[in-house]
Write a protein that holds these residues in place. Structure first.
Motif, PDB file in Angstrom:
ATOM      1  N   LEU A  25      57.838-120.931 -51.858  1.00  0.00           N
ATOM      2  CA  LEU A  25      56.611-120.782 -51.062  1.00  0.00           C
ATOM      3  C   LEU A  25      56.963-121.086 -49.613  1.00  0.00           C
ATOM      4  O   LEU A  25      57.549-122.138 -49.327  1.00  0.00           O
ATOM      5  CB  LEU A  25      55.546-121.793 -51.485  1.00  0.00           C
ATOM      6  N   GLU A  26      56.631-120.173 -48.727  1.00  0.00           N
ATOM      7  CA  GLU A  26      56.819-120.428 -47.293  1.00  0.00           C
ATOM      8  C   GLU A  26      55.822-119.567 -46.523  1.00  0.00           C
ATOM      9  O   GLU A  26      54.827-119.146 -47.098  1.00  0.00           O
ATOM     10  CB  GLU A  26      58.281-120.250 -46.849  1.00  0.00           C
ATOM     11  N   MET A  27      56.119-119.254 -45.240  1.00  0.00           N
ATOM     12  CA  MET A  27      55.041-118.680 -44.434  1.00  0.00           C
ATOM     13  C   MET A  27      55.391-117.440 -43.596  1.00  0.00           C
ATOM     14  O   MET A  27      54.577-117.020 -42.777  1.00  0.00           O
ATOM     15  CB  MET A  27      54.464-119.771 -43.519  1.00  0.00           C
ATOM     16  N   PHE A  73      62.936-127.564 -48.973  1.00  0.00           N
ATOM     17  CA  PHE A  73      62.519-128.848 -48.378  1.00  0.00           C
ATOM     18  C   PHE A  73      61.567-129.613 -49.307  1.00  0.00           C
ATOM     19  O   PHE A  73      61.535-130.836 -49.282  1.00  0.00           O
ATOM     20  CB  PHE A  73      61.806-128.611 -47.040  1.00  0.00           C
ATOM     21  N   ALA A  74      60.746-128.856 -50.063  1.00  0.00           N
ATOM     22  CA  ALA A  74      59.713-129.532 -50.882  1.00  0.00           C
ATOM     23  C   ALA A  74      59.789-129.043 -52.319  1.00  0.00           C
ATOM     24  O   ALA A  74      59.796-127.835 -52.567  1.00  0.00           O
ATOM     25  CB  ALA A  74      58.329-129.238 -50.311  1.00  0.00           C
ATOM     26  N   PHE A 102      50.156-123.651 -44.876  1.00  0.00           N
ATOM     27  CA  PHE A 102      51.073-124.618 -45.492  1.00  0.00           C
ATOM     28  C   PHE A 102      50.305-125.392 -46.567  1.00  0.00           C
ATOM     29  O   PHE A 102      50.900-125.897 -47.512  1.00  0.00           O
ATOM     30  CB  PHE A 102      51.563-125.566 -44.393  1.00  0.00           C
ATOM     31  N   SER A 153      62.957-122.742 -44.123  1.00  0.00           N
ATOM     32  CA  SER A 153      62.798-123.760 -45.152  1.00  0.00           C
ATOM     33  C   SER A 153      61.637-123.330 -46.051  1.00  0.00           C
ATOM     34  O   SER A 153      60.861-122.434 -45.688  1.00  0.00           O
ATOM     35  CB  SER A 153      62.517-125.128 -44.516  1.00  0.00           C
ATOM     36  N   CYS A 154      61.525-123.955 -47.213  1.00  0.00           N
ATOM     37  CA  CYS A 154      60.470-123.544 -48.142  1.00  0.00           C
ATOM     38  C   CYS A 154      60.166-124.671 -49.117  1.00  0.00           C
ATOM     39  O   CYS A 154      60.876-125.675 -49.186  1.00  0.00           O
ATOM     40  CB  CYS A 154      60.904-122.293 -48.922  1.00  0.00           C
ATOM     41  N   GLY A 155      59.121-124.462 -49.880  1.00  0.00           N
ATOM     42  CA  GLY A 155      58.844-125.306 -51.031  1.00  0.00           C
ATOM     43  C   GLY A 155      59.255-124.530 -52.272  1.00  0.00           C
ATOM     44  O   GLY A 155      59.429-123.316 -52.224  1.00  0.00           O
ATOM     45  N   GLN A 196      49.186-122.783 -50.366  1.00  0.00           N
ATOM     46  CA  GLN A 196      50.385-123.323 -51.037  1.00  0.00           C
ATOM     47  C   GLN A 196      49.999-124.391 -52.061  1.00  0.00           C
ATOM     48  O   GLN A 196      50.842-125.154 -52.538  1.00  0.00           O
ATOM     49  CB  GLN A 196      51.374-123.900 -50.026  1.00  0.00           C
ATOM     50  N   ARG A 198      48.305-127.192 -51.833  1.00  0.00           N
ATOM     51  CA  ARG A 198      48.264-128.627 -51.494  1.00  0.00           C
ATOM     52  C   ARG A 198      46.813-129.091 -51.573  1.00  0.00           C
ATOM     53  O   ARG A 198      45.893-128.360 -51.186  1.00  0.00           O
ATOM     54  CB  ARG A 198      48.875-128.865 -50.100  1.00  0.00           C
TER      55      ARG A 198
END
Ligand code: R1P
Ligand code: URA
Length: 311
Positions: free
Chosen positions: A224-226, A265-266, A192, A109-111, A196, A198
């Motif tokens: 964006l993910e990890m 996801f975001a 995260f 999953s990712c943003g 990213q 936040r």
């Protein structure tokens, strides 16, 4: 620790079990789907062939390995948890226990900081890493003071196997509209939160303009993910495939083909997060597409079928 380890350089037990994943030769197939979430890994069990045993192992260090056959082809699904280090453990330990070429697809999953919306799919053609520059934060200095140091480091981009990406796209197109599938670069971040972009009032992260920096550095960034950066980086750093019971290597080139696809996801621009119902829906159709893409993938040499294999 459950097992006695024999070697401190590349720790393995006497029967060849690796230290963190706890698998040994014959328990992992050449074609692998890797996911972050253990439940996503377990979801795949329902689709594996019913006439072949399904191998299942949860390691003490948080890795879940499932191996069986899909349409008669040996396949493993590995839940690795999150982050660059877990991807590093997984790739290296799996590489050391499987003979022949590996094809690995990350299904995550990712943003997004681009046009995609929640529930859309990304197939990143390449990935770069964004890591916190710890030095920048060392003296409690502000953003302007430290000799031109920046709060976040950006790496070069490393690239996926283009054929594997095409196969994923082809399979996703059976269930998604082409407007719901995006490619471009992925930013793999070491957090995260801070890297990213936040905002977290409990920490001094100096990340308020990180999206601007990302698009100035890599204008075609979509996600964006990890983890994907480490997968692409290690695949392109992998040496030729080892041959069974031999120090010789097979043909020239990398021994790992890698690609990724992520569910959005975001949505960071619209500040929206996917619903649990949508996750269930997308995860099933995209998961099946990833399985179909992987079994279609050609490998030059695979682990020989023998009694040591669980499939
Ligand atoms: C963060 O919530 C996690 O979700 C994404 C990120 O890369 C990170 O691991 O991937 P997975 O859905 O594969 O876990
Ligand atoms: N995974 C991430 O790493 N970031 C997101 O925003 C969503 C999923």
């Amino acid at each position: 620790m459950k097992f006695q380890i024999l070697n401190a350089n590349f720790p393995k037990t006497e029967e060849g079990r690796v230290y963190h994943m706890e698998v040994k030769r014959g328990e992992v197939a050449n074609r692998i789907i890797t996911v972050g979430d253990t439940n996503r890994a377990k979801m795949f069990i329902q689709w594996l062939d019913k006439d072949t045993p399904v191998f299942y192992l949860e390691s003490q260090r948080g890795f879940t390995t499932v191996t069986g056959k899909y349409h008669g082809v040996p396949i493993s699904i590995v839940g690795i948890g999150m982050g660059l280090s877990m991807m590093d453990f997984f790739i290296r330990e799996v590489r050391s226990t499987v003979d022949g070429q590996l094809a690995i697809i990350r299904f995550g999953s990712c943003g997004t900081i681009g046009a995609p919306k929640v529930g859309n799919m990304i197939i990143p053609s390449g990935a770069f890493a964004i890591t916190r520059n710890y030095n920048y934060f060392s003296n409690g200095e502000d953003e302007t003071s430290l000799n031109g140091e920046k709060p976040y480091n950006f790496t070069k981009a490393f690239y996926a196997d283009p054929m594997l990406c095409k196969q994923i796209e082809k399979q996703l197109l059976n269930s998604f509209d082409e407007k719901e599938i995006f490619t471009g670069l992925n930013a793999t971040c070491d957090s995260f939160y801070s890297s990213q972009g936040r905002q977290d009032e409990n920490f001094r992260d100096c990340n308020s303009d990180i999206f601007k920096t990302i698009t100035a550095t890599y204008p075609n960034t979509v996600s964006l993910e990890m983890e994907s950066f480490m997968l692409y980086h290690l695949a392109s750093s992998s040496t030729s495939a080892p041959l069974k019971n031999s120090n010789r290597v097979s043909d020239k080139g990398n021994s790992i083909k890698a690609a990724a696809t992520m569910m959005v996801f975001a949505d960071r621009f619209r500040n929206e997060f996917i619903s649990p119902e949508k996750v269930q829906e997308v995860q099933v159709i995209a998961g099946l597409a990833v399985l179909d893409a992987l079994v279609e993938t050609e490998l030059s040499e695979v682990h020989p079928e023998s009694e040591e294999c669980v499939w």
